[in-house]
Design a protein around this motif. Structure first.
Motif, PDB file in Angstrom:
ATOM      1  N   GLY A  14       5.484 -15.997  16.173  1.00  0.00           N
ATOM      2  CA  GLY A  14       6.494 -15.945  15.476  1.00  0.00           C
ATOM      3  C   GLY A  14       5.990 -14.234  14.385  1.00  0.00           C
ATOM      4  O   GLY A  14       7.227 -13.967  13.755  1.00  0.00           O
ATOM      5  N   LEU A  15       5.131 -13.721  14.850  1.00  0.00           N
ATOM      6  CA  LEU A  15       5.293 -12.265  13.361  1.00  0.00           C
ATOM      7  C   LEU A  15       5.411 -11.185  15.101  1.00  0.00           C
ATOM      8  O   LEU A  15       4.104 -10.928  15.580  1.00  0.00           O
ATOM      9  CB  LEU A  15       3.583 -12.465  13.821  1.00  0.00           C
ATOM     10  N   LYS A  16       5.897 -10.459  14.106  1.00  0.00           N
ATOM     11  CA  LYS A  16       6.060  -8.730  14.641  1.00  0.00           C
ATOM     12  C   LYS A  16       5.399  -7.853  13.932  1.00  0.00           C
ATOM     13  O   LYS A  16       5.674  -7.728  12.708  1.00  0.00           O
ATOM     14  CB  LYS A  16       7.821  -8.743  14.990  1.00  0.00           C
ATOM     15  N   ALA A  17       4.262  -7.894  14.731  1.00  0.00           N
ATOM     16  CA  ALA A  17       3.183  -6.643  14.643  1.00  0.00           C
ATOM     17  C   ALA A  17       3.644  -5.675  14.083  1.00  0.00           C
ATOM     18  O   ALA A  17       2.900  -5.111  13.056  1.00  0.00           O
ATOM     19  CB  ALA A  17       1.862  -7.460  15.335  1.00  0.00           C
ATOM     20  N   VAL A  18       4.203  -5.285  15.234  1.00  0.00           N
ATOM     21  CA  VAL A  18       5.431  -3.990  15.664  1.00  0.00           C
ATOM     22  C   VAL A  18       6.526  -4.240  15.510  1.00  0.00           C
ATOM     23  O   VAL A  18       6.865  -4.911  16.310  1.00  0.00           O
ATOM     24  CB  VAL A  18       4.429  -2.932  15.982  1.00  0.00           C
ATOM     25  N   ASN A  19       7.790  -3.674  15.098  1.00  0.00           N
ATOM     26  CA  ASN A  19       8.967  -4.512  14.895  1.00  0.00           C
ATOM     27  C   ASN A  19       9.475  -2.541  14.906  1.00  0.00           C
ATOM     28  O   ASN A  19       9.616  -2.054  13.724  1.00  0.00           O
ATOM     29  CB  ASN A  19       9.067  -4.640  13.661  1.00  0.00           C
ATOM     30  N   ASN A  20       9.998  -2.377  16.754  1.00  0.00           N
ATOM     31  CA  ASN A  20      10.571  -1.102  16.514  1.00  0.00           C
ATOM     32  C   ASN A  20      10.154   0.075  16.139  1.00  0.00           C
ATOM     33  O   ASN A  20      10.832   0.829  15.458  1.00  0.00           O
ATOM     34  CB  ASN A  20      12.160  -1.533  15.930  1.00  0.00           C
ATOM     35  N   VAL A  21       9.278  -0.016  16.358  1.00  0.00           N
ATOM     36  CA  VAL A  21       9.185   2.154  15.930  1.00  0.00           C
ATOM     37  C   VAL A  21       8.708   2.759  17.359  1.00  0.00           C
ATOM     38  O   VAL A  21       8.542   2.610  18.310  1.00  0.00           O
ATOM     39  CB  VAL A  21       7.443   1.747  15.209  1.00  0.00           C
ATOM     40  N   SER A  22       9.581   3.810  16.856  1.00  0.00           N
ATOM     41  CA  SER A  22       9.206   4.973  17.367  1.00  0.00           C
ATOM     42  C   SER A  22       8.714   6.477  16.708  1.00  0.00           C
ATOM     43  O   SER A  22       9.122   6.652  15.352  1.00  0.00           O
ATOM     44  CB  SER A  22      11.240   5.525  17.476  1.00  0.00           C
ATOM     45  N   PRO A  36      -0.352   0.097   5.002  1.00  0.00           N
ATOM     46  CA  PRO A  36      -1.286  -1.166   4.015  1.00  0.00           C
ATOM     47  C   PRO A  36      -1.880  -2.154   4.892  1.00  0.00           C
ATOM     48  O   PRO A  36      -1.312  -2.095   6.486  1.00  0.00           O
ATOM     49  CB  PRO A  36       0.007  -2.084   3.205  1.00  0.00           C
ATOM     50  N   ASN A  37      -2.866  -2.376   4.183  1.00  0.00           N
ATOM     51  CA  ASN A  37      -3.473  -3.143   5.207  1.00  0.00           C
ATOM     52  C   ASN A  37      -2.647  -4.487   6.132  1.00  0.00           C
ATOM     53  O   ASN A  37      -1.757  -5.029   5.748  1.00  0.00           O
ATOM     54  CB  ASN A  37      -4.205  -4.553   4.441  1.00  0.00           C
ATOM     55  N   GLY A  38      -2.677  -4.571   7.730  1.00  0.00           N
ATOM     56  CA  GLY A  38      -2.256  -5.673   8.191  1.00  0.00           C
ATOM     57  C   GLY A  38      -0.842  -4.329   8.913  1.00  0.00           C
ATOM     58  O   GLY A  38      -0.317  -5.629   9.427  1.00  0.00           O
ATOM     59  N   ALA A  39      -0.354  -3.510   8.311  1.00  0.00           N
ATOM     60  CA  ALA A  39       0.813  -3.048   8.788  1.00  0.00           C
ATOM     61  C   ALA A  39       0.926  -2.758  10.656  1.00  0.00           C
ATOM     62  O   ALA A  39       2.160  -2.651  10.609  1.00  0.00           O
ATOM     63  CB  ALA A  39       1.001  -2.187   7.844  1.00  0.00           C
ATOM     64  N   HIS A 209       4.930  -0.166   7.561  1.00  0.00           N
ATOM     65  CA  HIS A 209       5.036  -1.525   6.105  1.00  0.00           C
ATOM     66  C   HIS A 209       5.754  -3.158   7.176  1.00  0.00           C
ATOM     67  O   HIS A 209       6.442  -2.247   7.581  1.00  0.00           O
ATOM     68  CB  HIS A 209       6.075  -0.874   5.156  1.00  0.00           C
ATOM     69  N   HIS A 210       4.507  -3.984   7.532  1.00  0.00           N
ATOM     70  CA  HIS A 210       5.551  -5.263   7.819  1.00  0.00           C
ATOM     71  C   HIS A 210       5.745  -5.368   9.194  1.00  0.00           C
ATOM     72  O   HIS A 210       6.723  -5.040   9.696  1.00  0.00           O
ATOM     73  CB  HIS A 210       6.423  -5.574   7.229  1.00  0.00           C
ATOM     74  N   VAL A 228       7.842   4.655   0.434  1.00  0.00           N
ATOM     75  CA  VAL A 228       6.221   4.691   0.318  1.00  0.00           C
ATOM     76  C   VAL A 228       5.222   4.138  -0.808  1.00  0.00           C
ATOM     77  O   VAL A 228       3.959   3.561  -0.959  1.00  0.00           O
ATOM     78  CB  VAL A 228       5.952   6.578   0.700  1.00  0.00           C
ATOM     79  N   ILE A 229       5.498   4.834  -2.166  1.00  0.00           N
ATOM     80  CA  ILE A 229       5.194   4.360  -3.339  1.00  0.00           C
ATOM     81  C   ILE A 229       4.830   2.936  -3.545  1.00  0.00           C
ATOM     82  O   ILE A 229       4.528   1.904  -3.823  1.00  0.00           O
ATOM     83  CB  ILE A 229       5.247   5.395  -4.560  1.00  0.00           C
ATOM     84  N   LYS A 230       6.291   2.496  -3.296  1.00  0.00           N
ATOM     85  CA  LYS A 230       6.334   1.052  -3.403  1.00  0.00           C
ATOM     86  C   LYS A 230       5.299   0.254  -2.417  1.00  0.00           C
ATOM     87  O   LYS A 230       5.139  -0.810  -2.385  1.00  0.00           O
ATOM     88  CB  LYS A 230       7.685   1.067  -2.839  1.00  0.00           C
ATOM     89  N   ALA A 231       5.742   0.866  -1.461  1.00  0.00           N
ATOM     90  CA  ALA A 231       4.602   0.045  -0.216  1.00  0.00           C
ATOM     91  C   ALA A 231       3.441  -0.316  -0.819  1.00  0.00           C
ATOM     92  O   ALA A 231       2.979  -1.645  -0.400  1.00  0.00           O
ATOM     93  CB  ALA A 231       4.793   0.734   1.338  1.00  0.00           C
TER      94      ALA A 231
END
Ligand SMILES: Nc1ncnc2c1ncn2[C@@H]1O[C@H](COP(=O)(O)OP(=O)(O)OP(=O)(O)O)[C@@H](O)[C@H]1O
Ligand SMILES: [Mg+2]
Length: 240
Positions: A14-22, A36-39, A209-210, A228-231
């Motif tokens: 159920g986890l999208k470890a990488v989600n639509n990254v280009s 962050p860790n686990g991103a 992030h996520h 980025v600062i928020k993340a």
């Protein structure tokens, strides 16, 4: 562009470890990937290097699609990588570890040994070439990871936290090594948590992030980016 990552998704259950990254990387660029860790940073490297199949999306290297090809095929085409959790061959010598990488491009033991030696000098491990892999300190094991990957003669080198666990002096020693690898014509993607390294070494940075890309820009742009600062620090800090 040496590499183009297009709308890549990696789902683990159920986890999208990488989600639509280009993102793209230009020839001879150093691209930083932070988050962050686990991103999903290491997962991204596993997709590029063929260690894991993508769920969807496309990866092109020098204009050729390499999505879901076997790791040794991708390595042969010119993508080398290091592992965040160091993986030396513990029972053989440092130089033999590097020779294993060198056999990617030669079948001659003599040539592999010569090439391995030159690389060990470059990363500062030549004095320890006859020690067994497992006897090295963590800093030296990280150097060995870089040496093994370089020995495959990559055009694109993926470095996954090669400076984590190193002390400030060791970090200062490895920064010029990375710059000299680029100067020798190798394009680099570097995952790193140490901001000082990212800010001084990278031409451009992608922030994950996520599993999603939340920002992309020069080190200066990224350092001032609100998202980025928020993340990294949460809402409270960014609104303070
Ligand atoms: N083989 C796997 N099977 C299941 N889940 C996985 C697998 N590999 C990674 N994950 C999960 O995917 C997410 C992203 O992990 P990943 O290792 O890519 O993060 P990362 O950004 O490299 O983190 P870190 O900075 O801690 O190294 C995490 O939630 C992790 O638990
Ligand atoms: Mg990781």
């Amino acid at each position: 562009m040496i590499i183009q990552v297009k709308e890549v998704v990696k789902q683990f259950g159920g986890l999208k470890a990488v989600n639509n990254v280009s993102f793209d990387v230009k020839q001879n660029e150093i691209l930083g990937i932070i988050g962050p860790n686990g991103a999903g940073k290491t997962t991204l490297f596993n997709l590029i290097s063929g260690s894991h199949p993508v769920t969807s999306g496309k990866i092109e290297f020098n204009g050729e699609e390499i999505t879901n090809k076997k790791p040794y095929v991708i390595c042969k085409k010119g993508i080398g990588r290091t592992y965040q959790v160091v993986k030396p061959f513990g029972g053989i010598s440092v130089i033999e570890n590097v020779m294993v990488g060198a056999f990617n491009k030669t079948t001659s033991t003599k040539k592999a040994r010569e090439y391995a030696l030159a690389i060990l000098e470059k990363v500062g491990l030549n004095q320890k070439k006859d020690q067994v892999g497992k006897s090295l300190t963590i800093a030296d094991k990280k150097r060995l990871e870089v040496a093994k990957a370089l020995a495959t003669q990559p055009k694109l080198l993926l470095l996954d936290e090669v400076m984590a666990g190193l002390n400030p002096t060791e970090i200062q020693e490895i920064i010029p090594v990375i710059k000299s690898i680029r100067d020798s014509g190798v394009t680099i993607i570097i995952i790193e948590h140490i901001m000082e390294v990212i800010m001084t070494v990278c031409d451009r940075i992608v922030v994950i992030h996520h599993g999603e890309k939340i920002a992309e820009g020069t080190p200066k742009e990224i350092a001032n980016n609100e998202e980025v600062i928020k993340a990294y620090f949460g809402e409270a800090v960014s609104n303070a």
